[in-house]
Scaffold this motif. Structure first.
Motif, PDB file in Angstrom:
ATOM      1  N   GLY A 183      14.210  -0.480  17.726  1.00  0.00           N
ATOM      2  CA  GLY A 183      14.996  -1.401  16.829  1.00  0.00           C
ATOM      3  C   GLY A 183      14.950  -1.077  15.561  1.00  0.00           C
ATOM      4  N   ARG A 184      15.268  -1.966  14.649  1.00  0.00           N
ATOM      5  CA  ARG A 184      15.034  -1.797  13.033  1.00  0.00           C
ATOM      6  C   ARG A 184      14.922  -3.371  12.589  1.00  0.00           C
ATOM      7  NH1 ARG A 184      17.729   2.650  10.840  1.00  0.00           N
ATOM      8  NH2 ARG A 184      17.520   2.867   8.694  1.00  0.00           N
ATOM      9  N   ILE A 185      14.097  -3.555  11.393  1.00  0.00           N
ATOM     10  CA  ILE A 185      14.044  -4.788  10.800  1.00  0.00           C
ATOM     11  C   ILE A 185      14.221  -4.466   9.399  1.00  0.00           C
ATOM     12  CG2 ILE A 185      12.158  -6.472  10.190  1.00  0.00           C
ATOM     13  CD1 ILE A 185      10.572  -5.857  12.451  1.00  0.00           C
ATOM     14  N   LYS A 186      15.148  -5.503   8.856  1.00  0.00           N
ATOM     15  CA  LYS A 186      15.333  -5.430   7.375  1.00  0.00           C
ATOM     16  C   LYS A 186      14.648  -6.865   6.728  1.00  0.00           C
ATOM     17  CE  LYS A 186      19.396  -3.989   4.624  1.00  0.00           C
ATOM     18  NZ  LYS A 186      20.002  -2.753   5.181  1.00  0.00           N
TER      19      LYS A 186
ATOM     20  N   ARG B  94       1.055  -1.284  -0.037  1.00  0.00           N
ATOM     21  CA  ARG B  94      -0.016   0.052  -0.118  1.00  0.00           C
ATOM     22  C   ARG B  94       0.786   1.268  -0.057  1.00  0.00           C
ATOM     23  NH1 ARG B  94      -5.415  -0.796   3.388  1.00  0.00           N
ATOM     24  NH2 ARG B  94      -6.057  -2.794   3.038  1.00  0.00           N
ATOM     25  N   SER B  95       2.244   1.191   0.152  1.00  0.00           N
ATOM     26  CA  SER B  95       3.029   2.333   0.093  1.00  0.00           C
ATOM     27  C   SER B  95       2.663   3.145   1.244  1.00  0.00           C
ATOM     28  CB  SER B  95       3.004   3.314  -1.262  1.00  0.00           C
ATOM     29  OG  SER B  95       3.262   2.306  -2.401  1.00  0.00           O
ATOM     30  N   ALA B  96       2.589   2.238   2.442  1.00  0.00           N
ATOM     31  CA  ALA B  96       2.275   3.131   3.573  1.00  0.00           C
ATOM     32  C   ALA B  96       3.838   3.722   4.284  1.00  0.00           C
ATOM     33  CB  ALA B  96       1.888   2.165   4.665  1.00  0.00           C
ATOM     34  N   SER B  97       3.654   4.827   5.055  1.00  0.00           N
ATOM     35  CA  SER B  97       4.766   5.265   5.581  1.00  0.00           C
ATOM     36  C   SER B  97       5.045   4.676   6.997  1.00  0.00           C
ATOM     37  CB  SER B  97       4.921   6.948   5.700  1.00  0.00           C
ATOM     38  OG  SER B  97       3.547   7.377   6.153  1.00  0.00           O
TER      39      SER B  97
ATOM     40  N   MET C  84       6.017   1.369  13.245  1.00  0.00           N
ATOM     41  CA  MET C  84       7.090   1.046  12.398  1.00  0.00           C
ATOM     42  C   MET C  84       7.091   2.016  11.399  1.00  0.00           C
ATOM     43  SD  MET C  84       7.119  -3.044  12.355  1.00  0.00           S
ATOM     44  CE  MET C  84       5.380  -3.553  12.434  1.00  0.00           C
ATOM     45  N   ARG C  85       8.327   2.470  11.067  1.00  0.00           N
ATOM     46  CA  ARG C  85       8.385   3.567   9.903  1.00  0.00           C
ATOM     47  C   ARG C  85       8.938   2.927   8.792  1.00  0.00           C
ATOM     48  NH1 ARG C  85       9.383   9.199   9.415  1.00  0.00           N
ATOM     49  NH2 ARG C  85       7.188   9.182  10.339  1.00  0.00           N
TER      50      ARG C  85
ATOM     51  N   MET D 239      13.725  -3.471   2.332  1.00  0.00           N
ATOM     52  CA  MET D 239      12.977  -2.605   2.942  1.00  0.00           C
ATOM     53  C   MET D 239      13.287  -2.432   4.426  1.00  0.00           C
ATOM     54  SD  MET D 239      10.239  -0.368   3.028  1.00  0.00           S
ATOM     55  CE  MET D 239       9.072  -0.687   1.699  1.00  0.00           C
ATOM     56  N   ASP D 240      13.635  -1.389   5.064  1.00  0.00           N
ATOM     57  CA  ASP D 240      13.928  -1.334   6.384  1.00  0.00           C
ATOM     58  C   ASP D 240      12.670  -0.668   7.232  1.00  0.00           C
ATOM     59  OD1 ASP D 240      16.434  -1.962   5.692  1.00  0.00           O
ATOM     60  OD2 ASP D 240      17.321  -0.284   6.653  1.00  0.00           O
ATOM     61  N   PHE D 241      12.476  -1.220   8.328  1.00  0.00           N
ATOM     62  CA  PHE D 241      11.419  -0.794   9.181  1.00  0.00           C
ATOM     63  C   PHE D 241      12.038  -0.330  10.417  1.00  0.00           C
ATOM     64  CE2 PHE D 241       9.337  -4.079   6.318  1.00  0.00           C
ATOM     65  CZ  PHE D 241       7.956  -3.436   6.270  1.00  0.00           C
ATOM     66  N   ARG D 242      11.910   0.820  11.008  1.00  0.00           N
ATOM     67  CA  ARG D 242      12.273   1.368  12.024  1.00  0.00           C
ATOM     68  C   ARG D 242      11.231   1.262  13.085  1.00  0.00           C
ATOM     69  NH1 ARG D 242      13.040   7.239  11.218  1.00  0.00           N
ATOM     70  NH2 ARG D 242      11.428   7.886  12.816  1.00  0.00           N
ATOM     71  N   VAL D 243      11.701   0.382  14.244  1.00  0.00           N
ATOM     72  CA  VAL D 243      10.602   0.119  15.167  1.00  0.00           C
ATOM     73  C   VAL D 243      10.893   0.784  16.555  1.00  0.00           C
ATOM     74  CG1 VAL D 243       9.633  -2.018  16.407  1.00  0.00           C
ATOM     75  CG2 VAL D 243      10.699  -2.316  14.174  1.00  0.00           C
ATOM     76  N   SER D 244       9.559   1.356  16.893  1.00  0.00           N
ATOM     77  CA  SER D 244       9.389   1.887  18.414  1.00  0.00           C
ATOM     78  C   SER D 244       8.569   1.260  19.003  1.00  0.00           C
ATOM     79  CB  SER D 244       9.162   3.707  18.025  1.00  0.00           C
ATOM     80  OG  SER D 244       8.831   3.863  19.415  1.00  0.00           O
ATOM     81  N   VAL D 245       9.015   0.892  20.330  1.00  0.00           N
ATOM     82  CA  VAL D 245       8.042   0.004  21.180  1.00  0.00           C
ATOM     83  C   VAL D 245       7.850   0.930  22.436  1.00  0.00           C
ATOM     84  CG1 VAL D 245       7.592  -1.937  22.569  1.00  0.00           C
ATOM     85  CG2 VAL D 245       8.844  -2.021  20.545  1.00  0.00           C
TER      86      VAL D 245
END
Length: 565
Positions: free
Chosen positions: A254-257, A195-198, A283-284, A266-272
């Protein structure tokens, strides 16, 4: 096909050898197809590329927006194959399946589809964007979601997770590895990419657990998983991000690749964040392939772009980009750095966090908890023989003072601030405690920016707006006759929102001699704005009205993103 397609386009005079070389470099970075890179960089239109492929391979071209796709035909090929080859079945005619592809030379894809369909395949060529839109329309996430939910209901394996502080980490680990939970998290990530979400928001409340996605700046609800899954889903994401699943009282980052499609990353920048009813995860999505680093395509008008480029090519001084969170400041700065990134320049950046990795630029991640602040990082940069420095954000007097002094001692300094418009940035620096003569001497240019949603090209239609509303917006009375506004009616391509993508609005304040005089005289932000407008500065509202005039955005977006001058 990359090299061969490029050579064919050059030999047919559709692109130049220099353009091919640049597109191949972009392709290496983004992982996209060459055709996609050429279209994105504006070297060839999708229509011309499809027309060429059609002639060269002797395959008929097809416009998927004008063709009725048979849902029964789409069921003949599994979704994973469709996503892998970016090909979509259109219709079955007797013992032949008609399939639209963006790369008609992919024999392997054609053979696979032929084998799976159990019939002959007739290939048509179409644009990548049209095929992607059709895939999004026919291969929806709802079927997968229902299937996962059924598995969860059948197994009831998550009951062991009690919402208490005394949680058994071994039991949680076991639940996290359960297939339905893994599939559900993968589905959320895949759907966000599709969906090209941010951003993705995973939010626990007292009686509801929901997942929302931000698309083109607006949050939409995606799903409501069962409440009992909240700990398992959150923990699965924490494991993927290499975070501590036992720590549920403190915020974590954290971060998910992930790899998806054909060699795309795609990188996901994760904030909990711990909330009253559990941990909220945001997740950004950081997609380097869609990062627009070509300054001419950001949305600048011609004159402001010239002023911005002139300022960043000065050997020293400060260029500031301002605006709220999520207004595209980082993209503007990264495009400036990309243009400045030469072998002869030493570029260092201090960022919190580092969003995209740029080759040839020394990027430093700020860690306040261990004493690595923006100010300390800047001090170290000045001992590293820098030419260009980027400071992620000026938050305090100490950082502002070092940055200003660096700009006055032969360095080009780029940075961001949170202010409402360009002139109020001057007041912000003065309020931080910086002397007026230092601000007047160091700052070369200030850019204020916002993001407005683009009207979807697939359903753009004329809309009636009263002359009174147009006058209130700021359209001059003499321009009212013949002034036409547009909006999106809503279609499958834009998920019935009427908008697809966003465009940046820029207010560019060049600190000329007259503006310097106003700063030294202690003029207010309003007086500086008035003086700058007289010198030719276009305000954010004027930039938005220009996009309205160019049929790019709507009246609602003008009102939502800018204020009256």
């Amino acid at each position: 096909m990359s090299g061969r397609l490029g050579d064919l386009l050059v030999s047919n005079g559709l692109i130049s050898a220099v353009q091919l070389e640049k597109a191949l470099q972009e392709q290496k970075i983004s992982g996209n197809k060459l055709g996609s890179a050429l279209v994105k960089m504006g070297y060839i239109t999708e229509k011309n590329l499809v027309s060429f492929l059609s002639r060269h391979y002797g395959v008929p071209a097809i416009d998927l927006n004008e063709v009725q796709i048979d849902p029964e035909a789409t069921k003949m090929i599994p979704a994973d194959v469709i996503f892998k080859y970016q090909a979509i079945p259109i219709k079955r005619v007797g013992s032949t399946l008609r399939v639209a592809m963006s790369d008609p030379s992919n024999i392997l894809a054609i053979d696979d589809i032929k084998f799976l369909a159990g019939c002959h395949v007739e290939v048509f060529v179409s644009t990548e964007s049209a095929i992607k839109a059709a895939i999004d329309r026919f291969y929806d996430a709802s079927d997968t979601l229902n299937e996962i939910m059924e598995n969860i209901e059948e197994g009831e394996k998550m009951e062991l997770l009690e919402d208490s502080e005394e949680i058994n980490v071994n039991e949680l680990q076991q639940a996290v590895e359960d297939a339905p939970v893994v599939k559900l998290v993968n589905l959320i990530l895949n759907e966000a990419i599709k969906r090209s979400a941010s951003d993705i928001h995973i939010e626990p409340y007292e009686k509801v657990f929901r997942v929302r996605m931000r698309v083109d700046g607006v949050l939409y609800e995606f799903m409501k998983p069962p409440l009992k899954l909240k700990n398992a889903i959150t923990s699965r994401i924490k494991i993927m991000s290499k975070l501590d699943i036992a720590e549920r009282r403190l915020p974590q980052d954290g971060r998910i690749k992930v790899k998806y499609g054909k060699d795309k990353e795609m990188d996901f920048r994760v904030s909990v964040l711990p909330t009253l009813f559990g941990e909220k995860v945001v997740m950004r999505l950081l997609d380097k392939s869609s990062l627009q680093l070509d300054m001419t395509k950001l949305g600048f008008e011609e004159q402001p772009l010239k002023e911005f480029q002139a300022a960043i090519h000065k050997p020293f001084g400060m260029v500031l980009v301002t605006g709220p969170t999520g207004s595209g400041k980082t993209t503007t700065l990264y495009s400036a750095l990309t243009e400045l990134n030469q072998l002869s320049e030493n570029i260092s950046t201090a960022e919190d966090p580092v969003e995209y990795n740029l080759m040839g630029i020394n990027q430093v991640q700020i860690h306040e908890e261990i004493g690595l602040s923006f100010a300390n990082c800047l001090r170290s940069f000045l001992r590293q023989d820098p030419d260009i420095i980027m400071v992620g954000e000026i938050r305090d007097f100490e950082t502002a003072e070092i940055a200003i002094k660096a700009a006055l001692t032969g360095h080009l300094v780029l940075s961001t601030l949170h202010t409402n418009d360009a002139p109020s940035t001057i007041s912000r620096l003065l309020n931080m405690g910086i002397e007026p003569f230092l601000v007047a001497s160091a700052v070369n240019l200030i850019v204020a920016q916002r993001l407005a949603r683009r009207i979807c090209e697939g359903c753009k239609t004329v809309v009636q707006v009263s002359p009174q509303m147009l006058l209130k917006l700021g359209i001059p009375e003499e321009d009212l006759p013949g002034f036409t506004c547009y909006k999106g009616a809503g279609c499958a391509r834009c998920n019935n929102t009427g908008y697809k993508g966003r465009v940046a609005l820029y207010e560019v304040l060049t600190v000329r001699e007259e503006v310097r005089e106003l700063i030294l005289q202690g003029a207010s932000a309003g007086e500086i704005k008035k003086g700058a407008v007289q010198l030719g500065m276009k305000t954010l509202r004027q930039a938005a009205l220009q996009k309205l005039k160019d049929k790019v955005t709507t009246v609602e977006e003008v009102l939502k993103t800018t204020v009256e001058d």
